[in-house]
Design a protein around this motif. Structure first.
Motif, PDB file in Angstrom:
ATOM      1  N   CYS A 125      10.735 -41.609  -5.935  1.00  0.00           N
ATOM      2  CA  CYS A 125      10.798 -41.512  -4.485  1.00  0.00           C
ATOM      3  C   CYS A 125      11.829 -40.470  -4.085  1.00  0.00           C
TER       4      CYS A 125
ATOM      5  N   HIS B 107      13.662 -40.476  -1.715  1.00  0.00           N
ATOM      6  CA  HIS B 107      14.838 -41.114  -1.119  1.00  0.00           C
ATOM      7  C   HIS B 107      15.909 -41.368  -2.184  1.00  0.00           C
ATOM      8  N   LYS B 108      15.717 -42.384  -3.013  1.00  0.00           N
ATOM      9  CA  LYS B 108      16.717 -42.634  -4.051  1.00  0.00           C
ATOM     10  C   LYS B 108      16.073 -42.861  -5.407  1.00  0.00           C
ATOM     11  N   GLY B 109      14.951 -42.180  -5.602  1.00  0.00           N
ATOM     12  CA  GLY B 109      14.355 -42.204  -6.928  1.00  0.00           C
ATOM     13  C   GLY B 109      13.587 -43.453  -7.275  1.00  0.00           C
ATOM     14  N   GLY B 110      13.198 -44.249  -6.303  1.00  0.00           N
ATOM     15  CA  GLY B 110      12.433 -45.469  -6.574  1.00  0.00           C
ATOM     16  C   GLY B 110      11.118 -45.159  -7.261  1.00  0.00           C
TER      17      GLY B 110
ATOM     18  N   CYS C 143       7.335 -47.412  -0.838  1.00  0.00           N
ATOM     19  CA  CYS C 143       8.252 -47.452  -1.976  1.00  0.00           C
ATOM     20  C   CYS C 143       8.863 -48.845  -2.131  1.00  0.00           C
TER      21      CYS C 143
ATOM     22  N   LEU D 294      11.699 -49.777  -3.289  1.00  0.00           N
ATOM     23  CA  LEU D 294      13.147 -49.975  -3.128  1.00  0.00           C
ATOM     24  C   LEU D 294      13.573 -50.096  -1.669  1.00  0.00           C
ATOM     25  N   HIS D 295      13.218 -49.140  -0.830  1.00  0.00           N
ATOM     26  CA  HIS D 295      13.682 -49.231   0.563  1.00  0.00           C
ATOM     27  C   HIS D 295      12.568 -48.985   1.557  1.00  0.00           C
ATOM     28  N   SER D 296      11.330 -49.155   1.099  1.00  0.00           N
ATOM     29  CA  SER D 296      10.179 -49.178   2.006  1.00  0.00           C
ATOM     30  C   SER D 296       9.897 -47.883   2.754  1.00  0.00           C
ATOM     31  N   GLN D 297      10.266 -46.733   2.210  1.00  0.00           N
ATOM     32  CA  GLN D 297       9.760 -45.508   2.840  1.00  0.00           C
ATOM     33  C   GLN D 297       8.280 -45.395   2.491  1.00  0.00           C
TER      34      GLN D 297
HETATM   35  S1  FES Z   1      14.022 -45.019  -3.158  1.00  0.00           S
HETATM   36 FE1  FES Z   1      12.135 -45.098  -2.123  1.00  0.00          FE
HETATM   37  S2  FES Z   1      12.614 -45.788  -0.219  1.00  0.00           S
HETATM   38 FE2  FES Z   1      14.591 -45.666  -1.154  1.00  0.00          FE
END
Ligand code: FES
Ligand code: SRM
Ligand SMILES: Cc1cc2nc3c(=O)[nH]c(=O)nc-3n(C[C@H](O)[C@H](O)[C@H](O)COP(=O)(O)OP(=O)(O)OC[C@H]3O[C@@H](n4cnc5c(N)ncnc54)[C@H](O)[C@@H]3O)c2cc1C
Ligand code: SF4
Lengths: 819, 125
Positions: free
Chosen positions: B52, B54-57, B71, B73-76
């Motif tokens: 991802c 965002h933070k690699g999810g 995603c 991890l944080h739902s993006q």
């Molecule tokens: S790593 Fe995907 S939404 Fe944060």
């Protein structure tokens, strides 16, 4: 240069004063507040809903910590000012802080009056003034106390109703022959007493308290006539006294309260005072409406702005007990020159009485039907001549000309200066003009911009009607919050329609309920999957792809894409065999971290996804199943050692916890469900902050629920007491099933309770044994399909395990090629 | 990860469409990291980097809906065809072209030969 403004007391009056001050003279003062209570400014009026469990403290905060930071206000919480040095112009707190002032505002409020009867200092005797009192009462409620409330006025009755809502037996002792005699005439007082008795509150009038009995804690109350009422909790609510002691010691002029002029100035020009602690023009006050008027005046005085001084006007009284409507305003004593107009409807429990003199309304008492209160109060304030409408006056405003009984027409007919919100003194014109000027569309916006309906909330209906009048179609008070962008339906609608239309699959739901997207989204799909699973056990097949990854792979995803694995430890009990298996697994799969969780079990963190099936197989082999630490379902049942070991244990709490977990594991619920069983009220398993908790007592089991200790902190409320372990299990399963059937997805039990109310829950799982059984049976039935260990299924290859392996590996050939 | 070069893509078979559940994903190890291969409800197949923005999810572990993945991890929410993070969030993940072989079953993924040459071994392997 900024002046130093110091305020003693951080109650509702000075809070409001600062709001006005920051509007008119934002940079003039550097403000420091000392507050004896260790907290921010909150809506004291709303303590009763907090006591009854209808609201939380957070709901009633007026100025959160951020407000003080934003406005550069220094707030000393838990500092009581003990000395004011008027010569040096400083104040000193009991914590030793000394602060200089240019202007000082004293707003110390009132102190509850405690009658000097023997026993008044015993532990278990409380006043009802601040959050600490409320918390102490709620705590007492958890140990099934029996409460006596001394004083049948506004405060006493709100306390009684709140304690009753917490499940206590409550008796109210009132010195006078009828309740709330200062605000109600005897007829209304009688109706009120009946209504309270119907809720199970015992009322004793003409009750003169002689003493409070007990050795080292309260055991009862003895009346002058010799009667003894047993009690473990006594709430004193006989009246308040202005807190003017500090001002008096300082040498300010003090009468019944701190003497101030119409501009809130005390006898020292540098010092102002306002709120319940003052006496102005011979009067002291105990309701917020006049205090808010003082706040406006004091802000003007500080800012050096001219304006009207404080002027007395009658404030209507309302009792904030859900389901009891009463309203009184003005002077309603009988008199030779006064006439009265009375309307009674016994079957509907309605009583209305107007006191009229020279064709003008002097006062009104309304019971059972209070919608016209504002209108009567308005007639009274304006001194309207009522001769023309005398015959129909008592039927209310809707009978005067306009179409009868149309509440909208009645509100429309109100003049622009008619007061809508008594607490905050907001009139109709202010509300409608603000709605238009600021383009407001929701009740919350109107509350924050006008303050109308922002205090006690009894005028919310009126404000909503004004909003519909002003906005027309654009305002829908019942506007539903859709589940997500895929539908216009709310969670409640969807649940209802799934049952009514017997929809048994996600595609059926999406088709029949006209979903706007082809296959939903990550918000609605998990919710639908849960609703279908809960409503059609055995018929609906779980849709794995609609579950969050944790529930799909039965482990918790971590920030680096690895997983954590938590096996069940029934009731927190484990054995050498289990611990050995865990140790072996950790070594064998090179698991980087092992941790004790907050739920009395062990978490293995950092497991590679590919290793999950093998890890489970090994744990299964030692008899362990998934702890569902990822599930919107039953999580842990914490226990304490109970009668097995503890010298205080009253029941086998460990045993009951293990039984509950073994019986209920695998069940899916709207949100996570955590339980605990404590062996005695010392509560070492922390049962009173769980979704469902049991406190064992000598006589059986107190069943608690609706606690939480995560994003929100809530102590539990008592559902009921049962005598046997079997009954405890039955009630808990029935409660869980009711929640399963009614809860909205991700709505934890405490939120569900808030939405549906304690009464409906008690009615279904406590009072009606047949209903309880039916819910219990449905829970048991659904467990037949739920109690399948997902680890075993996966480990034994009964469900596809391919997802744990990459479908292709492109690295190997190319690595070779590159070498 | 290396920059895409101008060389023609190489299409490699990675498995069959039936290996991926509908509204689900699988992953493929590649020399530069993991690729997530998604199958939608209507049998379209997409491939993106399994990280991802965002933070690699791991996107392959998310919920697949309507040509998008949320995603874990944080739902993006990420559009599978463009790799763009859906508003109000921002970001983009690398996508790879995917096609079905003439048998209608085998999925082929198009990779830049430069990517394949990079012999960075997988940390997780
Ligand atoms: S790593 Fe995907 S939404 Fe944060
Ligand atoms: C492991 C554990 C922390 C620990 O090391 O002790 C933990 C770990 C997580 N908690 Fe917790 N919670 C853990 C006990 C708690 C507790 C204490 C308890 O249960 O006694 C609480 C407060 C009590 C409560 O729930 O009211 C708690 C309140 C939360 C919340 C807030 C829930 C709420 O409704 O307010 C979340 C967020 C959520 O669920 O949405 C959360 C979410 C999480 C998640 C699942 C976050 C996530 O989504 O990834 C964490 C998973 C980590 C992992 O991979 O294992 N965790 N979490 C505890 C596991 C207990 C167990 O054995 O199952
Ligand atoms: C349970 C309850 C229900 C109520 N319901 C209603 C209602 O429905 N309608 C209505 O109009 N009114 C109601 N009231 C009354 C209303 O809450 C009060 O009129 C109002 O809060 C008084 O505001 P105040 O600022 O004067 O004092 P308070 O709000 O009492 O604040 C005074 C503060 O000063 C602090 N203090 C005192 N001495 C010192 C010192 N020496 N140093 C530092 N700090 C000090 C105290 O700790 C306190 O926090 C209710 C009151 C209670 C308790
Ligand atoms: S408190 Fe819970 S959710 Fe927050 S970091 Fe710790 S384990 Fe994670």
């Amino acid at each position: 240069m900024t002046e130093k403004l110091v305020i003693v007391g951080n109650g509702m009056a000075p809070g409001r004063m600062l709001e006005h001050l920051f509007e008119t003279a934002p940079d003039r003062f550097e403000v420091t507040i000392f507050n004896a209570e260790p907290r921010v400014n909150y809506d004291r009026i709303m303590l009763s809903p907090v006591l009854s469990g209808e609201k939380s403290f957070d709901d009633i905060v007026i100025h959160g910590d951020g407000w003080y930071v934003k406005n550069g206000v220094t707030l000393y919480k838990g500092h009581r000012v003990v000395a004011i040095d008027r010569a040096a112009k400083t104040v000193t707190s009991d914590q030793g802080v000394t602060q200089a002032y240019d202007r000082l505002v004293i707003a110390t409020g009132s102190t509850p009056f405690i009658p000097p009867v023997p026993g008044k200092d015993l532990p278990g005797v409380l006043a009802y003034r601040d959050l600490d009192d409320v918390e102490a009462m709620i705590l007492a409620a958890q140990s099934r106390a029996k409460a006596v409330v001394i004083g049948g006025g506004l405060l006493g009755l709100e306390a009684a109703a709140g304690l009753r809502a917490q499940g206590l037996d409550v008796t109210v002792l009132h010195l006078m022959p009828t309740l709330m005699e200062r605000q109600l005439d005897p007829a209304a007082g009688y109706l009120l007493q009946k209504a309270l008795e119907k809720r199970g509150i015992e009322v004793i009038t003409n009750a003169n308290t002689k003493q409070i009995l007990g050795q080292d804690k309260v055991e009862g109350v003895e009346l002058a006539d010799g009667r003894v009422i047993p009690a473990t909790l006594v709430v004193m609510a006989v009246g308040i006294r202005p807190s003017s002691g500090l001002a008096k010691e300082t040498g300010l002029e003090v009468g019944r309260g701190i003497l101030v002029d119409a501009h809130m100035r005390t006898s020292d020009p540098a010092i102002l005072a306002l709120g319940e602690c003052v006496e102005v023009d011979g009067r002291v006050y105990g309701l917020v409406a006049p205090l808010y008027q003082m706040a406006e005046v004091a802000a003007r005085t500080l800012a050096g702005v001219d304006g009207a001084g404080f002027k007395h006007s009658d404030t209507p009284t309302k009792l904030k007990v859900t389901g009891i409507d009463l309203y009184s305003v003005g002077d309603f004593a009988e008199g030779a020159d006064r006439e009265e107009i009375v309307l009674r409807d016994a079957s509907a429990g309605v009583y209305k009485r107007l006191v009229v003199k020279d064709n003008k309304v002097l006062g009104a008492v309304l019971y059972g039907e209070t919608a016209d209160g504002g209108w009567f109060s308005d007639l009274m304030k304006k001194g309207t001549d009522i001769a023309e409408m005398r015959d129909t006056l008592i039927f209310g405003q809707s009978y005067q000309g306009g179409s009868p009984l149309d509440p909208m027409a009645a509100v429309a007919a109100l003049g622009d200066d008619a007061e809508i919100c008594g607490c905050n003194g907001v009139c109709k014109g202010k509300i409608t003009s603000t709605i238009t000027a600021k383009g407001l569309t929701s009740l919350d916006e109107v509350r924050s911009h006008t303050k109308a309906s922002a205090s006690c909330g009894t005028c919310t209906g009126l404000v909503e009607q004004l909003m519909s009048l002003t906005l027309g179609e654009a305002f829908n008070p019942n506007a539903v919050k859709p589940m997500c962008a895929c539908t216009t339906l709310s969670h409640g609608d969807v649940r209802r329609l799934i049952q009514a239309k017997a929809l048994k699959s996600i595609p059926a739901v999406m088709q029949e309920l006209e979903w706007k997207t082809s296959c939903g989204c990550a918000k609605c799909r998990p919710a639908l999957n849960y609703y279908l699973l809960a409503d059609w056990p055995g018929e609906y097949q779980d849709d794995k792809q609609s579950r969050f990854i944790n529930e799909r792979v039965h482990a918790n995803i971590q920030k680096d894409g690895t997983y954590s694995v938590v096996p069940r430890m029934w009731g927190g009990m484990t054995s050498a065999k289990e611990l050995r298996a865990i140790a072996d697994v950790v070594e064998k799969y090179d698991i980087p971290a092992v941790k004790c969780t907050g739920g009395q079990r062990i978490d293995m963190l950092g497991v590679k996804k590919e290793d999950l099936p093998a890890v489970w197989a090994d744990l299964n082999a030692a008899g362990m199943v998934s702890g569902a630490a990822y599930a919107k379902g039953l999580r842990t049942v914490k226990t304490c050692v109970g009668t097995d070991w503890c010298r205080f244990g009253t029941q086998d709490s460990t045993g009951l916890g293990v039984k509950l977990e073994k019986f209920m594991w695998g069940s899916w619920t709207p949100a996570k469900l955590k339980m605990a069983v404590s062996g005695c009220p010392r509560n070492c398993a922390e049962a009173t902050c769980k979704d469902i908790g049991v406190i064992c007592v000598d006589s059986g089991y107190d069943i608690h629920f609706a606690g939480a200790a995560g994003l929100d902190i809530h102590g539990t409320q008592v559902l009921c007491h049962v005598d046997t372990e079997g009954e405890a299990i039955e009630v808990i399963a029935a409660l869980t099933q009711l929640y399963r059937e009614q809860g909205h997805y991700l709505e934890r039990i405490y939120k569900w309770l808030k939405r549906v109310g304690m009464e409906s829950i008690r009615a279904a799982v406590v009072d009606d044994l047949e209903k309880r059984r039916a819910y219990y049976d449905r829970f048991v039935y659904s467990q037949r399909f739920a109690q399948v260990d997902p680890w075993a299924e996966r480990a034994q290859g009964r469900t596809a395990s391919h997802e744990f392996k990459p479908m292709a590996d492109l690295t190997i050939p190319f690595r070779e090629a590159a070498e | 990860m290396s920059q895409p070069s101008a060389l023609p893509l190489r299409f490699l078979a990675i498995g069959r469409i039936s290996d991926i559940p509908r509204r689900g994903a699988r992953c493929v190890n590649a020399p530069f990291g993991r690729i997530a291969v998604f199958r939608t409800a209507d049998d379209r197949v997409f491939a993106t980097e399994d990280r991802c923005p965002h933070k690699g999810g791991p996107l392959s572990q998310g919920i697949v809906h309507d040509g998008r993945v949320t995603c874990p991890l944080h739902s993006q929410v990420i559009a599978l065809d463009t790799g763009r993070v859906q508003g109000p969030d921002e970001g983009q993940v690398r996508t790879f072209p995917v096609r079905l072989a003439p048998d209608g079953e085998t999925i082929e993924i198009g990779l830049d030969p430069a990517d394949l040459a990079a012999s960075v071994p997988q940390a997780a392997e």
